[in-house]
Every structure is written in structure tokens, then in C-alpha cells.
Scaffold this motif. Structure first.
Motif, PDB file in Angstrom:
ATOM      1  N   ARG A  81       6.043  -9.017 -11.194  1.00  0.00           N
ATOM      2  CA  ARG A  81       5.072  -9.324 -10.387  1.00  0.00           C
ATOM      3  C   ARG A  81       4.018  -8.550 -10.812  1.00  0.00           C
ATOM      4  O   ARG A  81       4.068  -7.346 -10.869  1.00  0.00           O
ATOM      5  N   ARG A  82       2.642  -9.292 -10.815  1.00  0.00           N
ATOM      6  CA  ARG A  82       1.590  -8.389 -11.427  1.00  0.00           C
ATOM      7  C   ARG A  82       0.578  -8.240 -10.328  1.00  0.00           C
ATOM      8  O   ARG A  82       0.209  -8.935  -9.523  1.00  0.00           O
ATOM      9  N   ILE A  83       0.249  -6.744 -10.000  1.00  0.00           N
ATOM     10  CA  ILE A  83      -0.696  -6.494  -9.130  1.00  0.00           C
ATOM     11  C   ILE A  83      -2.059  -5.838  -9.684  1.00  0.00           C
ATOM     12  O   ILE A  83      -1.865  -4.993 -10.482  1.00  0.00           O
ATOM     13  N   HIS A  84      -3.129  -6.449  -9.645  1.00  0.00           N
ATOM     14  CA  HIS A  84      -4.316  -6.040 -10.187  1.00  0.00           C
ATOM     15  C   HIS A  84      -4.991  -5.008  -9.187  1.00  0.00           C
ATOM     16  O   HIS A  84      -5.174  -5.379  -8.217  1.00  0.00           O
ATOM     17  N   VAL A  87      -3.470   3.653  -3.292  1.00  0.00           N
ATOM     18  CA  VAL A  87      -4.569   2.756  -3.847  1.00  0.00           C
ATOM     19  C   VAL A  87      -5.922   3.233  -3.385  1.00  0.00           C
ATOM     20  O   VAL A  87      -5.873   3.001  -2.056  1.00  0.00           O
ATOM     21  N   VAL A  88      -6.667   3.646  -3.990  1.00  0.00           N
ATOM     22  CA  VAL A  88      -8.031   4.394  -3.409  1.00  0.00           C
ATOM     23  C   VAL A  88      -9.107   3.540  -3.794  1.00  0.00           C
ATOM     24  O   VAL A  88      -9.419   3.515  -4.958  1.00  0.00           O
ATOM     25  N   ASP A  89     -10.155   3.315  -3.092  1.00  0.00           N
ATOM     26  CA  ASP A  89     -11.391   2.602  -3.537  1.00  0.00           C
ATOM     27  C   ASP A  89     -12.496   3.534  -2.754  1.00  0.00           C
ATOM     28  O   ASP A  89     -12.510   3.421  -1.539  1.00  0.00           O
ATOM     29  N   PHE A  90     -13.153   4.104  -3.634  1.00  0.00           N
ATOM     30  CA  PHE A  90     -14.363   4.855  -3.172  1.00  0.00           C
ATOM     31  C   PHE A  90     -15.357   4.440  -2.337  1.00  0.00           C
ATOM     32  O   PHE A  90     -16.396   5.312  -1.897  1.00  0.00           O
ATOM     33  N   GLU A 126      -6.771   3.324 -18.269  1.00  0.00           N
ATOM     34  CA  GLU A 126      -6.595   1.958 -18.023  1.00  0.00           C
ATOM     35  C   GLU A 126      -5.003   1.786 -18.542  1.00  0.00           C
ATOM     36  O   GLU A 126      -4.746   1.947 -19.723  1.00  0.00           O
ATOM     37  N   ALA A 127      -4.244   1.372 -17.460  1.00  0.00           N
ATOM     38  CA  ALA A 127      -2.841   1.114 -17.774  1.00  0.00           C
ATOM     39  C   ALA A 127      -2.046   0.415 -17.053  1.00  0.00           C
ATOM     40  O   ALA A 127      -2.673  -0.074 -15.901  1.00  0.00           O
ATOM     41  N   GLU A 128      -0.849   0.262 -17.212  1.00  0.00           N
ATOM     42  CA  GLU A 128       0.069  -0.414 -16.177  1.00  0.00           C
ATOM     43  C   GLU A 128       1.274   0.374 -15.893  1.00  0.00           C
ATOM     44  O   GLU A 128       1.689   1.343 -16.616  1.00  0.00           O
ATOM     45  N   MET A 129       1.500   0.499 -14.686  1.00  0.00           N
ATOM     46  CA  MET A 129       2.852   1.044 -14.185  1.00  0.00           C
ATOM     47  C   MET A 129       3.792   0.130 -13.422  1.00  0.00           C
ATOM     48  O   MET A 129       3.549  -0.820 -12.853  1.00  0.00           O
ATOM     49  N   VAL A 142       4.545  -4.838 -11.628  1.00  0.00           N
ATOM     50  CA  VAL A 142       3.617  -3.886 -12.432  1.00  0.00           C
ATOM     51  C   VAL A 142       2.193  -3.998 -11.732  1.00  0.00           C
ATOM     52  O   VAL A 142       1.641  -5.043 -11.347  1.00  0.00           O
ATOM     53  N   TYR A 143       1.539  -2.682 -11.779  1.00  0.00           N
ATOM     54  CA  TYR A 143       0.305  -2.458 -11.248  1.00  0.00           C
ATOM     55  C   TYR A 143      -0.350  -2.076 -12.386  1.00  0.00           C
ATOM     56  O   TYR A 143      -0.290  -1.272 -13.391  1.00  0.00           O
ATOM     57  N   GLU A 144      -1.621  -2.826 -12.465  1.00  0.00           N
ATOM     58  CA  GLU A 144      -2.549  -2.837 -13.518  1.00  0.00           C
ATOM     59  C   GLU A 144      -3.811  -2.502 -13.163  1.00  0.00           C
ATOM     60  O   GLU A 144      -4.605  -2.915 -12.265  1.00  0.00           O
ATOM     61  N   GLY A 145      -4.663  -1.494 -13.998  1.00  0.00           N
ATOM     62  CA  GLY A 145      -5.746  -1.136 -13.571  1.00  0.00           C
ATOM     63  C   GLY A 145      -5.848   0.529 -14.126  1.00  0.00           C
ATOM     64  O   GLY A 145      -5.411   0.973 -15.066  1.00  0.00           O
TER      65      GLY A 145
END
Ligand code: NCD
Ligand code: ZN
Ligand code: ZN
Ligand code: ZN
Length: 448
Positions: A62-65, A385-388, A40-43, A27-30
Motif C-alpha cells: 500500500r503506497r503512502i506519499h 511525519v514532519v512538515d516544517f 528521496e527513497a522508499e521505506m 511503502v512510504y515514499e518521499g
């Protein structure tokens, strides 16, 4: 991929149990891009690499923040030349091309058939499928060349679509005469597969002095020749899925729409303009246009009026690009930097994120008929996953193109930090990691 955690270890006393609904493996959360905006959600993603759920809250896994980063669907590049097969010493192949794609946030590419030898027979397309299986790191949709005499129904079983070259460019693929072209387009229409067109009408090319820069290259292959080629397709079979490659002006986008075709714009026609200083590294077909045309195309793109984005990644060896302008080949690399250059435009506030996702992921997926391009249950878990904040200057030496040069040297770009293909990580901390889940894609339109 780790084993799925046991749901029972996470359940509290008295909670209901739904044994028929398995929990996602991960589960990806953010902040996720979902239904046109960031939420803001979980996939949840299962072990087979499919998205199983997107919701405010999911159980298990398994959780990924994601922290400050955002999650976007991977892009699909509708137009690359990975030069495979090619002679020894060729400047690109499926392995090097797909590594650049992975790093540039592209999970699937449409690969063009002007290879050496060109992809004109069933046998060569079958061989291309083997090459994809053994070398590609992202998904590849191989296209066949639409030239007189080809076995269209046979090719339709082994190719994902067809490419028609109207006008001379890299490779010696013959431009069919009008009557032949009509017959070829009719037989492709019966297969349900798309035709992508390089639209330039050589009858309208200039005959002045040999071109010496990108300004005179634009005059030698003017916008009028592109418009003429597009308009000459106006009586194509109505059921044909027709797509015009690398539109260079708003007029070309409109002309395509008027004949019922889709279009793509390239990063070079959106970001670079012709000039008297433009050298062979910016020599491309169709040519870069004057700054006022580039600006007008960019404004249409910003407004979401250009249907799709594609790189037309077409590398050539530096030695050949160092020939005098008239002799140098046309084409430039772009698959690794296309999305990063445009993410930088989003960061600066000059492009809506929703527009970029639409033209680079959602529409190409719908056009090709592949289950991806948005973070939705049932789709492949292809995402970035993108971080500006992680932006850097483009330098040829830190890119992964064997050609070793880029027309974007020194420009700022936002490269994805991570890239997942069917839930498997193929880019980690901005670096490529080999995965196992790339495929040849031969999507079939519904009902065929
Ligand atoms: C492409 C190439 O080199 O394969 N060149 C180019 O200038 N765009 C072919 C093409 O798309 O026209
Ligand atoms: Zn072309
Ligand atoms: Zn091309
Ligand atoms: Zn690297």
C-alpha cells in the motif's frame, strides 16, 4: 492495517517472481532521514511493524506519499517522571504521560522511580510492568531506585536500569554514602544494566537567604556542586554503563566524558536561563544557569558535542507551583514539547537535522540497546511525519499535560503531524489516536 496486496496483481508479463521475498505491507515514499541525511527513497514496513527495506524503489505494498513532509525516526526520551504509581490526584500517570510523549514524537521513554511509593522492590517493579501493560501508549523502560539495601540482581530482571539520586530532589530517595554507593555500583555493573545519576553534591549548596527567583536558586545549588558530584564518581567500575542526567554546563559535559560517562542535556537548560524574574514554573533541579552558560551549552549542543537529549519531564500541580519560591517543588513538564521546540531550531537553521536525530533517537537507542532510532531494515517502524510548515505557538491550553502549565508559553514549535509506533499510527493530523502496540521494554545487553 489492511491485508497485504497480492503481488501478482501488480506484476507485468515477463517479470521475474521472487516468492521467497514478501513485499512490504506498506511503502512510504518521499524524503526520508536515512544514514545521516534526507534522501528521496522508499521505506517498506511489514504487518508486524518492522522496517523490511529502504531503497530508491520498492515493489508492492500500500503506497503512502509524503509530499512536502519528511520521515524521521521517533525520538527516545531518556528521562521522564510519569508519577505512576502515585496518590489520588497526582498530576500525571502513565496514560497521560504517554499521550504527551506520542504527540511530542517520542516512541519510548525511560521512566524514573521517584514515585509514591518509590520503585525500590521487585514486587513494585512487577506491578509497574502491569501498569505499563494496561495504560501506556508508547513504550516504557521502567527504572528502579538505587538505594542502600535494594536487591540489585532481583531488580535487574524486572527493571531496564537504575537511577541514583546524589543530592536532594523530588521524592525522598536516600543518597547512599560513598562506601555504600561503591558497592551498589559494583553490583549493578555485574548486571550489565545502566545507572542514570542525578548529580548534585549537597555539601556545596549555598546557605544564604532563601532563594526568591531562578537566579538565587542557581546560587543556592551552584554549578560547582554538580561538577563535584560527577567527579566523585570517577572511580566507578569500568564496565558500568554510567549516564549523567541533565548536564547544565559545558564543564559538566566534559567532566562526565572524563570519567567515562555519557550525558544528556534538557530542553530547559538549552533554551531557558536563570534570571531575577524567573518564577517557580522555572524552578528545577539542577537549576537553570545564567544566560552566558546557557548559550555556551547550546553552542556545544549545536556542534554535536552533547551526547544525548532528554526532557526530565517532571510536572507538578499548579497549586503547589504557586507556593512561595522556597516552598514550591522543583521540576517542569517537557515531554510533549522537547522535540517540537528543537525541530523549530532546525527550521530556523540554528540546528542541523542530523544532530537532532543523533541526540534524540540514534544515540539513545544505541545506549539502551533497543532496535530503533534509525530508519533501517530490522528496526521497529517507529517514525514521525514532519512538515516544517506546520508550526504553531505553544500554549498550555492546547497541550495535553494535566498540570495545565508550561514554561514555554508563546514559543514557536513544529509538532509532528503523524507518529507511527511499530507501523501503527498513534498520531494522525497532529491528534492522538489510541494504538495497541506499546510495550514494557527490558532490553538486555548482548551476552547477558
Ligand atoms: C524531578 C521531579 O520532580 O521528579 N525534579 C526536577 O527538578 N528535575 C526530579 C529530578 O530529576 O531531579
Ligand atoms: Zn534529577
Ligand atoms: Zn528527573
Ligand atoms: Zn488534542
Amino acid at each position: 492495517m489492511p491485508a497485504r496486496p497480492r503481488g501478482s496483481t501488480r506484476r507485468r508479463e515477463g517479470e521475474h517472481v521472487y516468492p521467497s521475498k514478501p513485499e512490504p505491507a506498506t511503502v512510504y515514499e518521499g524524503r526520508l532521514f536515512h544514514r545521516g541525511r534526507l534522501v528521496e527513497a522508499e521505506m517498506g514496513v511489514d504487518d508486524d511493524g518492522k522496517i523490511v527495506a529502504v531503497a530508491k524503489q520498492l515493489r508492492g505494498g500500500r503506497r503512502i506519499h509524503l509530499g512536502e513532509s519528511i520521515l524521521l525516526p521517533s525520538s527516545i526520551d531518556l528521562h521522564v517522571h510519569f508519577r505512576d504509581p502515585g496518590p489520588p490526584g497526582e498530576v500525571e500517570d502513565l496514560a497521560s504521560g504517554t499521550v504527551q510523549a506520542a504527540l511530542g514524537g517520542i516512541g519510548a521513554v525511560v521512566d524514573m522511580p521517584n514515585t509514591i511509593p518509590p520503585l525500590t522492590t521487585v514486587e513494585r517493579l512487577e506491578e509497574k510492568g502491569d501498569r505499563i501493560a494496561s495504560r501506556a501508549w508508547v513504550d516504557v523502560l521502567p527504572y528502579a531506585a538505587l538505594i542502600p539495601g535494594v536487591d540489585v540482581p532481583g531488580l535487574a530482571r524486572v527493571a531496564a536500569g537504575f537511577k541514583l539520586f546524589m543530592g536532594p530532589t523530588t521524592g525522598d530517595l536516600v543518597t547512599p554514602a560513598d562506601e555504600e554507593r561503591r558497592a551498589l555500583l559494583e553490583s549493578v555493573a555485574r548486571t550489565g544494566l545502566p545507572v542514570h545519576v542525578h548529580a548534585e553534591d549537597a555539601a556545596l549548596f549555598g546557605h544564604g537567604h532563601p532563594p526568591q527567583d531562578t537566579d538565587t536558586w542557581d546560587q543556592a545549588r551552584p554549578m560547582s556542586s554538580e561538577l563535584s558530584a560527577i567527579r566523585s564518581l570517577r572511580d566507578h567500575p569500568r564496565s558500568l554503563r554510567l549516564h549523567i542526567c541533565h548536564a547544565t554546563s559545558p564543564e559538566a559535559v566534559v567532566a562526565a566524558r572524563e570519567i567515562g560517562a555519557s550525558t544528556e542535556a534538557t530542553p530547559h537548560h538549552l533554551l531557558l536561563a536563570a534570571s531575577q524574574f524567573g518564577n517557580t514554573q522555572q524552578k528545577v533541579n539542577p537549576p537553570l544557569r545564567p544566560e552566558r552558560v546557557r548559550q555556551a551549552l547550546w553552542e556545544e549542543f549545536q556542534k554535536g558535542r552533547v551526547p544525548m537529549l532528554a526532557s526530565d519531564h517532571a510536572p507538578h500541580a499548579l497549586a503547589r507551583k504557586s507556593l512561595p519560591f522556597p516552598d514550591a517543588p522543583s521540576g517542569l513538564p517537557g515531554v510533549e514539547v522537547m522535540l517540537p521546540l528543537l525541530l523549530e531550531q532546525v527550521r530556523r537553521g540554528s540546528l542541523e537535522l542530523a544532530t537532532l536525530v543523533q541526540v534524540s533517537a540514534r544515540r539513545p537507542a544505541l545506549f539502551l540497546g533497543v532496535p530503533r532510532g534509525s530508519l533501517a531494515p530490522g528496526n521497529e517502524a517507529d517514525f514521525l511525519v514532519v512538515d516544517f510548515r506546520a508550526r504553531r505557538k505553544i500554549e498550555a491550553r492546547s497541550l495535553h499535560a494535566p498540570c495545565g502549565w508550561t514554561p514555554y508559553e508563546g514559543r514557536e514549535a513544529v509538532f509532528p503531524q503523524e507518529h507511527y509506533l511499530r507501523g501503527e499510527r498513534i498520531v494522525e493530523g497532529g491528534e492522538f489516536v489510541p494504538g495497541r502496540r506499546a510495550r514494557r521494554l527490558l532490553p538486555r545487553p548482548p551476552g547477558t
